[in-house]
Design an enzyme around this catalytic site. Structure first.
Site, PDB file in Angstrom:
ATOM      1  CG  ASP A  81     -30.120  52.668  13.220  1.00  0.00           C
ATOM      2  OD1 ASP A  81     -31.157  53.200  12.801  1.00  0.00           O
ATOM      3  OD2 ASP A  81     -29.188  52.323  12.468  1.00  0.00           O
ATOM      4  CD  GLU A 122     -35.257  17.442  12.305  1.00  0.00           C
ATOM      5  OE1 GLU A 122     -34.213  17.698  12.923  1.00  0.00           O
ATOM      6  OE2 GLU A 122     -35.293  17.227  11.070  1.00  0.00           O
TER       7      GLU A 122
END
Ligand code: DGJ
Length: 730
Positions: free
Chosen positions: A534, A614
């Protein structure tokens, strides 16, 4: 720009694209006259219509004028018990037990700059802001109300807050006090958009037409919550990404909230946003004041995209405090998903060693480094290093990490305590909850009474010892349960309705202290993932762990929903191992990277377990992110598709302010035979310019925006494929 018409008591707040107006009428009732696309000037009270409506009462001074009722007129800050039967903004109880609030306009003040709210987070800035304060009063109870408005023109932002003061001689109990009331008198059909979900699946967008009566979302968990976000939108029924009027309202607050819309008998709409009245009661002694959290409104005349970009800019530039002052935030590696509690110093160094050569800059040691914390059953509250795991403490560990060329970050959960801890054994009365009642556990832990300064001071002193013991540049502030047993030993029985709010003020107080004592430390907020994502937390923690769900496919939705209010630069996002710990799904490292780099980028896995191919890809990802950091973190953000519609792909885009550079990211859905041909229409480009895509071709901006980019069929030949298009001008 704030324009005053003192003769007629009209107050007009202009931003770049919008106008907001209120007017005190002949009875000093403060009417809300307009909010919407910019209107040059004038008294817009001519928009208000008067009619006698059955059972809508009339104020005493209006005599027998039956067409004048608080029940039907648009109110700037709605009253209680005196004729307006819609949602009240305020409710208080003087000693006579009445619950009446008849607020009337008594004056105003205009200031250059932005007001601030003591002890509460709020937007900030200098002379680019203007402040208007409207003074109102309920004469009978001698309660005064100040309505604060901050105007930040270039972001179309209007902030609001309310201060209530007891100017009488008796005690008054404040039971409800919204930060924002927004009445729309003449507007027809609106939709209400909320962002809802649960732990590990936060901020799913939900849109529903307003129907007669009240619709609301709220939190009563003591946090703003995973379940509903304190950011909601009201919009025209036809509004979309790029079309239609919409109103965003965000509460700058991390505790219980209520966002409620009422559609009335006359099909007017009223939106209220503020602290949840549930278990809220604040005692105001004579002379005492209460200040609400701030609410931040942005109206966009042209759809959600523009509204979001304005919020992003305002939050980046006027809400968060960036300890790095605009410099690149580090790409991090966090050990949580790789080890949980099962680690020692060598294991951590091992993980860091595999990350450093790939360009990862910050190592974050997560939960489990302190006290007897070998599982989530114990240890919280004992903020001393567990030397069985980390011999020599941080003094020994941190230099080993630094030797790798990395900085060091640490996890804490200051608000909590385990029953199996020295802190709890010494101070069992420091937790929330009345004596004589068994405590409710959440994740096997109890909540410290952060409304109490003595409790906070003790915890903070312990944390300071840790933070001072080594070179620490990042803190992850976690919080892993909802509040229950909300009762404080420090307050009398008739003030227990203050505990929820005092708790969150206490959290803010310690965060502020930490921010000031350690201005170089980047604090990442976390509440079991996104349970306090928030605007309140963002004031103290420039980034927040978006969700405990690191699955790239679920994250498409979580980050999409989050992006309606909050910028990419605030969303913690990591690449984790597959099969994913939360969903069991496996997607390629490429796709995981593309999704995670649409946030504050990091990894949360043991890179020793990756293949050489990777590793090569990860090194490229990290380099790519760093190279395009400013575009990703500060560029204008465009949503190109809605992942909730189940379409064949999800795509989003960042565009540089001069529109000469853009980055498009795209992730496909599940694959099917005979896929249709798809094009992707871009946004925000300069129609007159030509672009190269990934260094190739000649793509006119108008063509890319109107006709689109043909998505290669190869991308649809497997599930969840990812592509990135980097556009530069020729
Ligand atoms: C919840 C957080 O969201 C996770 O990332 C992790 O830090 C755990 N808590 C640790 O307990």
């Amino acid at each position: 720009m704030i324009v005053l018409d003192k003769e007629n008591n009209v107050f007009t707040l202009h931003t770049q694209n919008t106008t907001y107006q209120m007017k005190a009428d002949e009875y000093c009732v403060l009417l809300h006259t307009y909010y919407g696309p910019r209107i040059r000037s004038g008294d817009l009270s001519c928009l208000i219509q008067y009619a006698d409506r059955g059972l809508s009462p009339n104020p005493n001074e209006a005599g027998h004028r039956r067409d004048y009722s608080l029940d039907t007129l648009p109110q700037e800050y709605s009253t209680c018990g005196v004729g307006d039967f819609r949602l009240p903004s305020i409710e208080f109880e003087p000693e006579d037990g009445s619950r009446l609030a008849d607020l009337r306009y008594v004056g105003f003040e205009l200031r250059k700059g932005k007001y601030s709210l003591e002890g509460l987070p709020s937007f900030w800035g200098g002379d680019e802001w203007e402040t208007l304060i409207i003074f109102m009063e309920d004469a009978a109870s001698q309660m005064s109300v100040e309505l604060f408005y901050g105007v930040l023109e270039n972001c179309d932002l209007i902030t609001r807050a309310v201060r209530v003061t007891n100017r009488g001689t008796g005690v008054v109990r404040l039971r409800r006090c919204a930060s924002l009331c927004l009445d729309f008198q003449n507007d027809g059909d609106y939709d209400f958009i909320t962002f809802d979900g649960c732990h590990a699946l936060e901020r799913n967008l939900n849109r529903s037409p307003l129907r007669p009566g009240i619709q609301s979302v709220e939190s009563v968990r003591g946090t703003s919550s995973h379940h509903h976000n304190p950011f909601v939108i009201l919009c025209e029924r036809q509004a979309s990404e790029d079309y239609g009027i919409c109103y965003g309202t965000a509460l700058v607050y991390s505790g219980n909230f209520l966002a409620a819309v009422e559609r009335t008998q006359l099909e007017h709409n009223r939106l209220l946003l503020g602290i949840n009245p549930y278990h809220f009661c604040w005692t105001l002694e004579p002379g005492a004041s209460f200040t609400t959290p701030e609410a931040a409104m942005i109206c966009s005349p042209s759809g959600f995209g523009q509204m979001s970009r304005q919020y992003h800019r305002a939050i980046r530039e006027h809400l968060i405090h960036d300890p790095l002052q605009g410099r690149q935030r580090p790409v991090l590696i966090n050990n949580w998903e790789a080890t949980e509690f099962a680690f020692n110093a060598d294991k951590l160094v091992d993980i860091a060693s595999s990350a450093a050569p790939l360009g990862i800059e910050l190592f974050v040691m997560d939960d489990g480094w302190f006290g007897t914390r070998d599982s989530d059953l114990g240890g919280l509250g004992d903020w001393t290093v567990n030397e069985n795991k980390l011999p020599g403490g941080l003094k020994a560990l941190v230099p080993r990490i630094q030797k790798l060329g990395m900085s060091f970050g640490i996890w804490i959960e200051p608000e909590m305590v385990s029953e199996d801890s020295s802190l709890y054994r010494a101070h069992p009365d420091w937790v929330l909850g009345p004596p004589g009642r068994p405590h409710t556990r959440g994740r096997s832990q109890l909540t410290l009474d952060f409304s109490r300064k003595d409790v906070r001071d003790h915890v903070y002193a312990d944390l300071r010892k840790v933070l001072d013991s080594a070179s620490i540049s990042y803190v992850k502030w976690d919080m892993n349960r909802s509040l229950t047993d909300v009762w404080s030993a420090a307050l009398p029985a008739d003030r227990q309705g203050e505990v929820f709010h005092r708790y969150i003020l206490g959290v803010y107080d310690m965060l502020d202290q930490m921010r000031q004592d350690y201005p170089h430390i980047l604090i990442e907020g976390c509440t079991g993932g996104g349970g306090r994502f928030d605007a309140g937390m963002l004031y103290y923690t420039p980034q927040i762990w978006c969700s405990d769900n690191t699955d790239a496919v679920d994250r498409l939705r979580i980050q999409y929903g989050t992006s309606f209010c909050y910028p990419v630069s605030t969303m913690g996002a990591h690449v984790s191992a597959v099969p994913n710990a939360q969903t069991g799904r496996s997607v390629s490292i490429r796709t995981r990277g593309v999704v995670a780099m649409s946030g504050t980028f990091g990894y949360e896995m043991d890179l020793n377990n990756t293949t050489p191919e990777e590793k090569k890809l990860i090194r490229e990802q990290v380099a790519f992110f760093k190279e395009h950091y400013h575009l990703i973190q500060r560029g204008d953000y465009y949503r190109l598709s809605d992942p909730f519609q189940g379409g064949p792909f999800t795509a989003w885009e960042y565009v540089s302010p001069d529109r000469k550079e853009a980055l498009v990211s795209l992730v496909t859905g599940t694959t099917h035979a005979s896929p249709a041909f798809r094009t992707l229409r871009l946004k925000g480009l300069d129609p007159a310019l030509c672009y190269r895509i990934n260094g190739e071709g000649r793509w006119p901006g108008d063509m890319l925006m109107n006709a689109g980019w043909p998505i290669p069929m190869s991308l649809f030949q497997d599930d969840y494929q990812a592509a990135q298009l980097y556009l530069t001008t020729m």
